[in-house]
Design a protein around this motif. Structure first.
Motif, PDB file in Angstrom:
ATOM      1  N   ARG A  30      39.501  33.361  35.395  1.00  0.00           N
ATOM      2  CA  ARG A  30      39.403  34.543  34.540  1.00  0.00           C
ATOM      3  C   ARG A  30      38.133  34.567  33.696  1.00  0.00           C
ATOM      4  NH1 ARG A  30      45.542  35.249  32.025  1.00  0.00           N
ATOM      5  NH2 ARG A  30      46.606  35.615  34.005  1.00  0.00           N
ATOM      6  N   TYR A  31      37.359  33.486  33.739  1.00  0.00           N
ATOM      7  CA  TYR A  31      36.248  33.361  32.800  1.00  0.00           C
ATOM      8  C   TYR A  31      34.900  33.148  33.483  1.00  0.00           C
ATOM      9  CZ  TYR A  31      39.819  32.887  29.254  1.00  0.00           C
ATOM     10  OH  TYR A  31      40.887  33.117  28.426  1.00  0.00           O
ATOM     11  N   ALA A  32      33.887  33.796  32.937  1.00  0.00           N
ATOM     12  CA  ALA A  32      32.527  33.484  33.338  1.00  0.00           C
ATOM     13  C   ALA A  32      32.190  32.070  32.885  1.00  0.00           C
ATOM     14  CB  ALA A  32      31.547  34.480  32.733  1.00  0.00           C
ATOM     15  N   MET A  33      31.333  31.432  33.644  1.00  0.00           N
ATOM     16  CA  MET A  33      30.923  30.066  33.330  1.00  0.00           C
ATOM     17  C   MET A  33      29.407  29.995  33.252  1.00  0.00           C
ATOM     18  SD  MET A  33      33.728  28.315  33.083  1.00  0.00           S
ATOM     19  CE  MET A  33      32.993  26.669  33.018  1.00  0.00           C
ATOM     20  N   SER A  34      28.931  29.067  32.442  1.00  0.00           N
ATOM     21  CA  SER A  34      27.488  28.946  32.261  1.00  0.00           C
ATOM     22  C   SER A  34      27.047  27.486  32.281  1.00  0.00           C
ATOM     23  CB  SER A  34      27.064  29.560  30.924  1.00  0.00           C
ATOM     24  OG  SER A  34      27.322  30.940  30.884  1.00  0.00           O
ATOM     25  N   TRP A  35      25.795  27.312  32.614  1.00  0.00           N
ATOM     26  CA  TRP A  35      25.107  26.037  32.457  1.00  0.00           C
ATOM     27  C   TRP A  35      23.996  26.230  31.418  1.00  0.00           C
ATOM     28  CZ3 TRP A  35      26.293  21.302  34.331  1.00  0.00           C
ATOM     29  CH2 TRP A  35      27.186  21.224  35.413  1.00  0.00           C
ATOM     30  N   SER A  52      33.366  35.694  36.567  1.00  0.00           N
ATOM     31  CA  SER A  52      34.645  35.042  36.832  1.00  0.00           C
ATOM     32  C   SER A  52      34.962  34.943  38.324  1.00  0.00           C
ATOM     33  CB  SER A  52      35.763  35.781  36.099  1.00  0.00           C
ATOM     34  OG  SER A  52      35.787  37.142  36.477  1.00  0.00           O
ATOM     35  N   ALA A  53      34.639  35.986  39.077  1.00  0.00           N
ATOM     36  CA  ALA A  53      34.917  35.974  40.518  1.00  0.00           C
ATOM     37  C   ALA A  53      33.741  35.448  41.330  1.00  0.00           C
ATOM     38  CB  ALA A  53      35.282  37.377  40.991  1.00  0.00           C
ATOM     39  N   GLY A  54      32.626  35.224  40.659  1.00  0.00           N
ATOM     40  CA  GLY A  54      31.466  34.664  41.343  1.00  0.00           C
ATOM     41  C   GLY A  54      30.532  35.688  41.956  1.00  0.00           C
ATOM     42  N   GLY A  55      30.830  36.965  41.744  1.00  0.00           N
ATOM     43  CA  GLY A  55      30.023  37.987  42.390  1.00  0.00           C
ATOM     44  C   GLY A  55      28.731  38.328  41.691  1.00  0.00           C
ATOM     45  N   ILE A  69      23.624  28.832  40.895  1.00  0.00           N
ATOM     46  CA  ILE A  69      24.931  28.548  40.314  1.00  0.00           C
ATOM     47  C   ILE A  69      26.008  29.080  41.261  1.00  0.00           C
ATOM     48  CG2 ILE A  69      24.981  30.689  38.944  1.00  0.00           C
ATOM     49  CD1 ILE A  69      26.442  29.093  36.738  1.00  0.00           C
ATOM     50  N   SER A  70      27.087  28.326  41.404  1.00  0.00           N
ATOM     51  CA  SER A  70      28.192  28.750  42.265  1.00  0.00           C
ATOM     52  C   SER A  70      29.494  28.210  41.676  1.00  0.00           C
ATOM     53  CB  SER A  70      28.000  28.234  43.690  1.00  0.00           C
ATOM     54  OG  SER A  70      27.959  26.813  43.708  1.00  0.00           O
ATOM     55  N   ARG A  71      30.605  28.741  42.142  1.00  0.00           N
ATOM     56  CA  ARG A  71      31.890  28.282  41.638  1.00  0.00           C
ATOM     57  C   ARG A  71      32.921  28.294  42.748  1.00  0.00           C
ATOM     58  NH1 ARG A  71      33.378  31.913  36.817  1.00  0.00           N
ATOM     59  NH2 ARG A  71      35.380  30.800  36.909  1.00  0.00           N
ATOM     60  N   ASP A  72      33.943  27.462  42.568  1.00  0.00           N
ATOM     61  CA  ASP A  72      35.079  27.414  43.480  1.00  0.00           C
ATOM     62  C   ASP A  72      36.324  27.575  42.621  1.00  0.00           C
ATOM     63  OD1 ASP A  72      37.180  26.725  45.148  1.00  0.00           O
ATOM     64  OD2 ASP A  72      36.001  25.263  46.257  1.00  0.00           O
ATOM     65  N   ASN A  73      36.888  28.757  42.619  1.00  0.00           N
ATOM     66  CA  ASN A  73      38.044  29.027  41.761  1.00  0.00           C
ATOM     67  C   ASN A  73      39.309  28.323  42.236  1.00  0.00           C
ATOM     68  OD1 ASN A  73      36.517  30.513  39.996  1.00  0.00           O
ATOM     69  ND2 ASN A  73      37.230  32.515  40.732  1.00  0.00           N
ATOM     70  N   ALA A  74      39.328  27.888  43.472  1.00  0.00           N
ATOM     71  CA  ALA A  74      40.473  27.122  43.976  1.00  0.00           C
ATOM     72  C   ALA A  74      40.439  25.683  43.448  1.00  0.00           C
ATOM     73  CB  ALA A  74      40.481  27.128  45.492  1.00  0.00           C
ATOM     74  N   LYS A  75      39.229  25.191  43.188  1.00  0.00           N
ATOM     75  CA  LYS A  75      39.075  23.814  42.723  1.00  0.00           C
ATOM     76  C   LYS A  75      38.744  23.719  41.231  1.00  0.00           C
ATOM     77  CE  LYS A  75      37.530  22.027  47.201  1.00  0.00           C
ATOM     78  NZ  LYS A  75      36.428  21.322  47.931  1.00  0.00           N
ATOM     79  N   ASN A  76      38.568  24.863  40.591  1.00  0.00           N
ATOM     80  CA  ASN A  76      38.196  24.902  39.167  1.00  0.00           C
ATOM     81  C   ASN A  76      36.891  24.147  38.902  1.00  0.00           C
ATOM     82  OD1 ASN A  76      40.551  26.285  38.818  1.00  0.00           O
ATOM     83  ND2 ASN A  76      41.465  24.870  37.350  1.00  0.00           N
ATOM     84  N   THR A  77      35.911  24.420  39.728  1.00  0.00           N
ATOM     85  CA  THR A  77      34.620  23.774  39.560  1.00  0.00           C
ATOM     86  C   THR A  77      33.488  24.810  39.562  1.00  0.00           C
ATOM     87  OG1 THR A  77      34.393  23.400  41.932  1.00  0.00           O
ATOM     88  CG2 THR A  77      35.337  21.612  40.625  1.00  0.00           C
ATOM     89  N   VAL A  78      32.438  24.482  38.843  1.00  0.00           N
ATOM     90  CA  VAL A  78      31.221  25.281  38.857  1.00  0.00           C
ATOM     91  C   VAL A  78      30.051  24.331  39.062  1.00  0.00           C
ATOM     92  CG1 VAL A  78      31.097  25.269  36.321  1.00  0.00           C
ATOM     93  CG2 VAL A  78      29.800  26.971  37.630  1.00  0.00           C
TER      94      VAL A  78
END
Length: 115
Positions: A30-35, A52-55, A69-78
Motif C-alpha cells: 500500500r505504500y511508496a518506498m524510497s531509497w 506502491s504498485a511499482g508502476g 529501483i524495483s519492488r516485489d510486493n509478494a516478498k515485501n522487498t524493494v
C-alpha cells in the motif's frame, strides 16, 4: 515498522551493486518506498522512489540512467540496482517509508566506491 537493508560493500568505479530492503510491520503493497543516501556532514539525499504498485518511479538527477529501483510486493522487498558506480556514490544508503504520518528508516548499508 521494520526496514532492513543489505547488499552494500566495496566496489571499484564503474562497477555494480544491488541493494535490498526487507520490510515488515505494515502493509507493504500500500505504500511508496524510497531509497536515500547520506555522506558524513551532509543532509540525507533522496535517490529514488517507487509507487506502491511499482508502476511509477522517480530518480535524483545524479543517478538517472544508472540506478533502477524495483519492488516485489509478494516478498515485501524493494531493491536498488546501481550500475556505473562513481566515487560520488559513496554513502550510507537507507530504505524509507512514510506511514501513519511518520517517516521510517532502516539502519543503512554502506556503499564505498573506490579503486
Amino acid at each position: 515498522v521494520q526496514l532492513v537493508e543489505s547488499g552494500g560493500g566495496l566496489v571499484q568505479p564503474g562497477g555494480s551493486l544491488r541493494l535490498s530492503c526487507a520490510a515488515s510491520g505494515f502493509t507493504f503493497s500500500r505504500y511508496a518506498m524510497s531509497w536515500y543516501r547520506q555522506v558524513p556532514g551532509k543532509s540525507r539525499e533522496l535517490v529514488a522512489t517507487i509507487s506502491s504498485a511499482g508502476g511509477s518511479t522517480n530518480y535524483a538527477d545524479s543517478v538517472k540512467g544508472r540506478f533502477t529501483i524495483s519492488r516485489d510486493n509478494a516478498k515485501n522487498t524493494v531493491d536498488l540496482q546501481m550500475n556505473s558506480l562513481q566515487s560520488e556514490d559513496t554513502a550510507v544508503y537507507y530504505c524509507s517509508v512514510w506511514a501513519w504520518g511518520s517517516q521510517y528508516w532502516g539502519q543503512g548499508t554502506q556503499v564505498t566506491v573506490s579503486s
